[in-house]
Design an enzyme around this catalytic site. Structure first.
Site, short mmCIF file in Angstrom:
data_model
loop_
_atom_site.label_atom_id
_atom_site.label_comp_id
_atom_site.label_asym_id
_atom_site.label_seq_id
_atom_site.Cartn_x
_atom_site.Cartn_y
_atom_site.Cartn_z
CB SER A 5 11.75 8.81 2.93
OG SER A 5 10.43 9.23 2.94
CG ASP A 61 7.20 10.74 14.80
OD1 ASP A 61 7.83 11.79 14.65
OD2 ASP A 61 7.11 9.85 13.93
CB ILE A 62 3.25 12.82 20.07
CG1 ILE A 62 3.89 14.12 20.53
CG2 ILE A 62 2.16 12.40 21.06
CD1 ILE A 62 2.93 15.26 20.69
CE LYS A 85 27.11 18.01 17.26
NZ LYS A 85 28.06 17.60 18.30
CD GLN A 112 27.43 13.17 17.83
OE1 GLN A 112 27.38 13.78 18.90
NE2 GLN A 112 28.33 13.42 16.92
CB CYS A 166 -8.40 -3.87 -9.68
SG CYS A 166 -9.68 -4.10 -8.44
CG PHE A 167 -10.70 1.69 -11.66
CD1 PHE A 167 -11.96 1.78 -11.09
CD2 PHE A 167 -10.27 2.73 -12.49
CE1 PHE A 167 -12.78 2.87 -11.34
CE2 PHE A 167 -11.09 3.83 -12.73
CZ PHE A 167 -12.35 3.90 -12.16
CD GLU A 177 -15.40 3.13 -8.15
OE1 GLU A 177 -15.24 2.12 -8.84
OE2 GLU A 177 -14.51 3.58 -7.40
CG HIS A 222 -4.96 -5.62 -6.74
ND1 HIS A 222 -4.62 -4.43 -7.32
CD2 HIS A 222 -6.21 -5.48 -6.29
CE1 HIS A 222 -5.64 -3.58 -7.22
NE2 HIS A 222 -6.61 -4.20 -6.59
CD GLU A 239 -1.12 -5.03 -8.20
OE1 GLU A 239 -1.56 -5.93 -8.96
OE2 GLU A 239 -1.82 -4.09 -7.79
N1 GLN Z 1 -12.92 1.15 -7.50
C1 GLN Z 1 -13.06 -0.18 -8.00
C2 GLN Z 1 -13.84 -1.07 -7.06
O1 GLN Z 1 -13.97 -0.75 -5.91
C3 GLN Z 1 -11.69 -0.81 -8.27
C4 GLN Z 1 -10.86 -0.99 -7.05
C5 GLN Z 1 -9.42 -1.27 -7.37
O2 GLN Z 1 -8.95 -1.00 -8.47
N2 GLN Z 1 -8.68 -1.80 -6.40
O3 GLN Z 1 -14.32 -2.08 -7.48
#
Ligand code: GLN
Length: 544
Positions: A14, A146-147, A188, A191, A382-383, A406, A516, A518
């Site tokens: 992070s 990390d391994i 440190k 280092q 989406c959802f 779903e 999406h 975004e």
């Molecule tokens: N769960 C829903 C689907 O599979 C919406 C998926 C989501 O919001 N990315 O259609």
């Protein structure tokens, strides 16, 4: 000639390695170079698609349908370079490819080993799919020591020998913790972290030291001396007020200058106009609004990384500071309207994001109903779109049992499992028995928008392409039913079979999308859906 820059991290996770890589990419672009950014993830999952968002953060989807690490979102947002399947790999993917080849007999009876077979596969990935890029930046996930990351570091050691210092550069991102009791910054851990890197044969060329305090020059010299790096190559990365000022801050500390110096490149003056104006718009808003995000993974905001960024971009476009109120939708799973009123009466807009599964779904539906009835600007993703459809069908469409498959098989299934759809002119088929990993409708798909819609005004276009990641879809057979209830379907897949956008005309701003948006928003090119959502939210309720 393509030069390779490897970015490793030490001390703790992070530290913003992904952001630092993205910022370096954009600074090199501002000097006129062409860049590409990649991420090598050490974990054993084949991709992050099946990982919990509250553990690993958002799954970033590329145009070509890969489910990738959220750092690829930073890369796109800072450079505008569209990421691809070939830009993210995990140890799990490397091993599964190597093992598939072994089963096919490709290795002609050889004993398969980490060196050379796994490291060769990693090297091939790093060097694959490059055209005329001046720089390929490869970020290694995790922390040295990390391994899981050892094969990646070994592959980089070999690449370093092949490419030499003039063809490659190793950046190590570390932490200088401030010990409050002593009032001192400590070198440190840095280092030790560099020692750890040296123990696998890697000497960093540049150190990027994250700190919450200014670092005196003597300390910089000391770090250089102990870590075998020039003091000028110890770049101080002090915390800043927002990620949009990071390019300017890192440039001021000489990050890109030292990289150019390392590669013996002329020290051209970068053009930082873009970042100056974004930082200015972000730092000097003319008002403030609050957007409520009602979702399921609100305990880790990285789960909705691109969403938070896209909203901020909408704020930059409207000169508004957007505060986000993250609300777990389960608090709204109640008959008690006072709880909705308490949380949502004073917001400027409601956003219901993507999500999976039944938990919290009823709370989202209740929140959407509240926003619809109170004329609060609403954006569903989406959802969020699927839940907006259920809300309309139940409340206004006379289908109180409207449901999504779903959540089980009962009720009127307005949202159902997608069993086939068209991708690049061929039909993709799925059943409920398919694997969970990599089997959704993924990546960019075209969408046709009705001319007389809010969506066409927002996009200023009737043909768009957006990224998808879902298994379920709104059932087109309920189109008339939904439209009678006031929910206009304004966007469709080109064959008209899959609803992509829904909106209401009896509301100042009520729009929901199956994709999406975004994922494609950038601070220098805010996505129009977010620009208009924030603008509508500002008109609804804004503080000066
Ligand atoms: N769960 C829903 C689907 O599979 C919406 C998926 C989501 O919001 N990315 O259609």
């Amino acid at each position: 000639m393509t030069r390779f820059i490897f970015i490793t991290g030490g001390v703790v996770s992070s530290l913003g390695k992904g952001l630092a890589s993205a910022v370096l990419g954009s600074l090199l672009q501002s000097r006129g170079y062409k860049v590409r950014l990649r991420k090598l993830d050490p974990y054993l999952n084949v991709d992050p698609g099946t990982m919990s968002p509250t553990q690993h953060g958002e799954v970033f989807v590329t145009d070509d349908g890969a489910e990738t690490d959220l750092d690829l979102g930073h890369y796109e947002r800072f450079t505008g370079v569209v990421t691809k399947k070939t830009d993210n790999v995990t140890t799990g993917r490397i091993y599964s490819d190597v093992l598939a080849r072994e089963r096919r007999g490709d290795y002609l009876g050889a004993t398969i080993q980490v060196i050379p077979h796994v490291t060769d596969a990693i090297k091939a990935f790093v060097k694959n799919d490059i055209t005329d890029e001046d720089f390929v930046l490869c970020e290694i996930g995790g922390t040295v020591g990390d391994i899981e990351s050892l094969p990646f570091l070994e592959a980089i050691r070999q690449l370093r020998n092949e490419l030499g210092g003039s063809g490659s550069c190793i950046i190590h991102v570390t932490l200088l913790p401030f010990i409050h009791a002593a009032g001192e910054l400590k070198t440190k851990p840095t280092q030790h972290s560099v020692k750890e890197l040296q123990s696998v044969g890697l000497q960093p060329d540049i150190l990027l030291c994250r700190t919450e305090q200014p670092v005196p020059i003597e300390l910089k010299n000391k770090i250089g001396q102990f870590c075998n790096v020039n003091a000028a190559d110890v770049i101080i990365a002090e915390d800043v007020s927002s990620i949009y000022t990071v390019p300017l801050a890192y440039h001021e500390q000489g990050f890109d200058t030292q990289i150019c110096h390392h590669f013996n490149l002329e020290n051209k003056k970068p053009n930082l106009k873009r970042w100056l104006s974004i930082a200015d718009a972000y730092e000097h808003p003319e008002g403030k609004i609050t957007i409520a995000i009602v979702g399921k993974y609100t305990s880790l905001q990285d789960s909705y990384k691109s969403l938070g960024e896209a909203i901020a971009h909408g704020g930059i476009a409207n000169k508004l500071r957007v505060e986000v109120e993250w609300i777990d939708s389960e608090v709204f799973e109640t008959e008690n309207n006072d709880i909705l009123s308490y949380h949502l009466s004073n917001i400027s807009g409601l956003l219901v994001p993507g999500g999976f599964g039944k938990r919290g779904a009823e709370g989202k539906i209740n929140a959407i109903r509240f926003a619809r009835q109170r004329q609060i600007p609403f954006l569903g993703i989406c959802f969020g779109m699927q839940m907006a459809v259920l809300e309309t069908a139940r409340t206004l469409g006379n289908l109180p049992k409207a449901n999504s498959s779903e959540f089980g098989r009962g009720g009127d299934l307005l949202v159902g499992l997608m069993t086939e759809w068209i991708a690049d002119n061929s039909v993709e088929k799925r059943t409920h028995l398919d694997d969970m990993g990599g089997t959704m409708r993924l990546g960019a798909y075209p969408c046709n928008i009705k001319e007389d819609s809010l969506a066409s005004k927002i996009y200023n276009d009737c043909q768009i392409s957006e990224r998808h990641r879902h298994r379920y879809e709104v059932n087109i057979n309920f189109k008339e039913h939904l439209e009678k209830a006031g929910l206009y379907i304004s966007g469709f897949s080109p064959d008209g079979a899959l609803p992509e956008i829904v909106e209401r005309r009896d509301h100042p701003f009520f729009i929901a999308v199956q994709f999406h948006p975004e994922l494609k928003s950038k601070p220098f090119q805010p996505h129009p859906l977010f620009t208009e959502f924030v603008s509508a939210a500002g008109k609804h309720l804004r503080l000066v």
